[in-house]
Design a protein around this motif. Sequence first.
Motif, PDB file in Angstrom:
ATOM      1  N   ASN A  62      26.582  44.750  40.037  1.00 37.86           N
ATOM      2  CA  ASN A  62      27.682  45.570  40.062  1.00 37.86           C
ATOM      3  C   ASN A  62      27.634  46.841  40.876  1.00 37.86           C
ATOM      4  O   ASN A  62      28.572  47.665  40.991  1.00 37.86           O
ATOM      5  N   ILE A  63      26.441  46.941  41.328  1.00 39.36           N
ATOM      6  CA  ILE A  63      26.228  48.343  42.058  1.00 39.36           C
ATOM      7  C   ILE A  63      26.088  48.210  43.744  1.00 39.36           C
ATOM      8  O   ILE A  63      25.564  47.140  44.328  1.00 39.36           O
ATOM      9  N   SER A  64      26.984  48.953  44.398  1.00 40.66           N
ATOM     10  CA  SER A  64      26.913  49.048  45.835  1.00 40.66           C
ATOM     11  C   SER A  64      26.346  50.220  46.309  1.00 40.66           C
ATOM     12  O   SER A  64      26.475  51.423  45.622  1.00 40.66           O
ATOM     13  N   ARG A  65      26.043  50.278  47.519  1.00 40.38           N
ATOM     14  CA  ARG A  65      25.513  51.379  48.282  1.00 40.38           C
ATOM     15  C   ARG A  65      26.045  51.347  49.967  1.00 40.38           C
ATOM     16  O   ARG A  65      26.110  50.401  50.487  1.00 40.38           O
ATOM     17  N   MET A  66      26.457  52.624  50.116  1.00 41.29           N
ATOM     18  CA  MET A  66      26.985  52.755  51.321  1.00 41.29           C
ATOM     19  C   MET A  66      26.374  53.989  51.927  1.00 41.29           C
ATOM     20  O   MET A  66      26.472  55.123  51.516  1.00 41.29           O
ATOM     21  N   GLU A  67      26.020  53.938  53.479  1.00 42.65           N
ATOM     22  CA  GLU A  67      25.362  55.033  53.839  1.00 42.65           C
ATOM     23  C   GLU A  67      26.149  55.478  55.203  1.00 42.65           C
ATOM     24  O   GLU A  67      26.727  54.622  56.108  1.00 42.65           O
ATOM     25  N   MET A  68      26.306  56.799  55.381  1.00 44.53           N
ATOM     26  CA  MET A  68      27.055  57.109  56.812  1.00 44.53           C
ATOM     27  C   MET A  68      26.160  58.700  57.236  1.00 44.53           C
ATOM     28  O   MET A  68      25.669  59.394  56.233  1.00 44.53           O
ATOM     29  N   GLN A  69      26.136  58.878  58.490  1.00 47.62           N
ATOM     30  CA  GLN A  69      25.681  59.829  59.111  1.00 47.62           C
ATOM     31  C   GLN A  69      26.636  60.905  59.547  1.00 47.62           C
ATOM     32  O   GLN A  69      27.927  60.476  60.304  1.00 47.62           O
ATOM     33  N   GLN A  70      26.752  62.226  59.041  1.00 46.83           N
ATOM     34  CA  GLN A  70      27.686  63.208  59.459  1.00 46.83           C
ATOM     35  C   GLN A  70      26.959  64.607  60.037  1.00 46.83           C
ATOM     36  O   GLN A  70      26.463  65.114  59.431  1.00 46.83           O
ATOM     37  N   GLY A  71      26.964  64.536  61.273  1.00 46.51           N
ATOM     38  CA  GLY A  71      26.276  65.577  61.855  1.00 46.51           C
ATOM     39  C   GLY A  71      24.864  65.517  61.484  1.00 46.51           C
ATOM     40  O   GLY A  71      24.151  64.415  61.717  1.00 46.51           O
ATOM     41  N   PRO A  72      24.209  66.705  60.961  1.00 54.09           N
ATOM     42  CA  PRO A  72      22.770  66.695  60.437  1.00 54.09           C
ATOM     43  C   PRO A  72      22.581  66.079  59.062  1.00 54.09           C
ATOM     44  O   PRO A  72      21.404  65.959  58.609  1.00 54.09           O
ATOM     45  N   ALA A  73      23.881  65.643  58.448  1.00 48.27           N
ATOM     46  CA  ALA A  73      23.550  65.183  56.994  1.00 48.27           C
ATOM     47  C   ALA A  73      23.726  63.443  57.059  1.00 48.27           C
ATOM     48  O   ALA A  73      24.456  63.006  57.564  1.00 48.27           O
ATOM     49  N   THR A  74      22.803  63.133  56.121  1.00 43.17           N
ATOM     50  CA  THR A  74      22.918  61.609  55.786  1.00 43.17           C
ATOM     51  C   THR A  74      23.586  61.699  54.158  1.00 43.17           C
ATOM     52  O   THR A  74      23.320  62.237  53.383  1.00 43.17           O
ATOM     53  N   ILE A  75      24.868  60.870  54.300  1.00 42.33           N
ATOM     54  CA  ILE A  75      25.488  60.823  53.108  1.00 42.33           C
ATOM     55  C   ILE A  75      25.410  59.470  52.608  1.00 42.33           C
ATOM     56  O   ILE A  75      25.958  58.612  53.174  1.00 42.33           O
ATOM     57  N   THR A  76      24.956  59.294  51.408  1.00 40.12           N
ATOM     58  CA  THR A  76      24.839  58.002  50.816  1.00 40.12           C
ATOM     59  C   THR A  76      25.765  57.850  49.576  1.00 40.12           C
ATOM     60  O   THR A  76      25.377  58.624  48.642  1.00 40.12           O
ATOM     61  N   VAL A  77      26.641  56.788  49.117  1.00 45.51           N
ATOM     62  CA  VAL A  77      27.431  56.648  48.010  1.00 45.51           C
ATOM     63  C   VAL A  77      26.913  55.294  47.358  1.00 45.51           C
ATOM     64  O   VAL A  77      27.129  54.344  47.850  1.00 45.51           O
ATOM     65  N   PHE A  78      26.437  55.677  45.904  1.00 48.17           N
ATOM     66  CA  PHE A  78      26.179  54.545  45.067  1.00 48.17           C
ATOM     67  C   PHE A  78      27.506  54.475  44.263  1.00 48.17           C
ATOM     68  O   PHE A  78      27.719  55.436  43.680  1.00 48.17           O
ATOM     69  N   ALA A  79      27.826  53.160  43.837  1.00 49.17           N
ATOM     70  CA  ALA A  79      28.892  53.141  42.903  1.00 49.17           C
ATOM     71  C   ALA A  79      28.618  51.801  42.103  1.00 49.17           C
ATOM     72  O   ALA A  79      28.317  50.819  42.496  1.00 49.17           O
ATOM     73  N   ASN A  80      29.129  52.074  40.970  1.00 53.03           N
ATOM     74  CA  ASN A  80      28.853  50.791  39.866  1.00 53.03           C
ATOM     75  C   ASN A  80      30.425  50.480  39.721  1.00 53.03           C
ATOM     76  O   ASN A  80      31.161  51.148  39.136  1.00 53.03           O
ATOM     77  N   VAL A  81      30.636  49.169  40.191  1.00 52.15           N
ATOM     78  CA  VAL A  81      32.203  48.659  40.330  1.00 52.15           C
ATOM     79  C   VAL A  81      32.535  48.115  38.962  1.00 52.15           C
ATOM     80  O   VAL A  81      33.932  48.125  38.924  1.00 52.15           O
ATOM     81  N   ALA A  82      31.681  48.095  38.118  1.00 50.71           N
ATOM     82  CA  ALA A  82      32.158  47.604  36.712  1.00 50.71           C
ATOM     83  C   ALA A  82      32.750  48.798  35.901  1.00 50.71           C
ATOM     84  O   ALA A  82      33.856  48.635  35.270  1.00 50.71           O
TER      85      ALA A  82
END
Length: 225
Positions: A62-82
């Motif tokens: 049920n848990i997903s992970r997405m990462e993206m680079q934005q300038g100097p920042a790395t942004i990672t989003v974890f989500a429980n789809v349940a």
Amino acid sequence: MLKSIKTGVLAAILVSTAIFAHAQKKITEGTVTFGVEYSLTPEQEPMAAMLPTESKIKFNGNISRMEMQQGPATITVFANVADLTSLVLIDVPVAQMQFAVKGTKADYDKEKANDPKFSEFKATGEKKKILDYNAEKYTYKDDKGGTYELWATTDIELPAGLVGRDFKDIKGTPIKFTTFNRGVKSTATLKSLVEEKAGPFTLDVPKGYEVKTMEEIMAMQGGGQ
């Protein structure tokens, strides 16, 4: 230093939640990649350059992970789809900053409150292949007068809610669809699905991260907080 992070965080959340949904092959972990196109209003155009044209999401149960680079920042989003909880991690190594934002179902519902609500899903009987998957075309409407179409396949089954959460009434997994998130309209098309080891992932805040609210993150300007 943080001038662009506000928009970058918003872009990451838009993409990850936009990709937040039955079938012959059940896949419980792996990586799914979608190409994403946006239909922006004039007011939304300033964020156009920040919005990625591809979304790659790793998932384990049920848990997903997405990462993206934005300038100097790395942004990672974890989500429980349940249960619709989430965790956003923001890393800015050059500034030695690490922030964590925890999200609840109430936060998710608030973000989606003003988005169109979809209904009247109808299978058309029209079929075609998208990648190697047999797909059927559906039409649907929203409560603001809009009409749309999507393509869904019953060749695969992903964790409920992972793909096209707005389309839970569809008999299949949506692999091309249009949706909204925070008022931003986007169309996602499946580019690849790889069954592979991923995770396990957790929504626990890692050591060293400063917990902030999303309001505090959005209020950051320049090098200040």
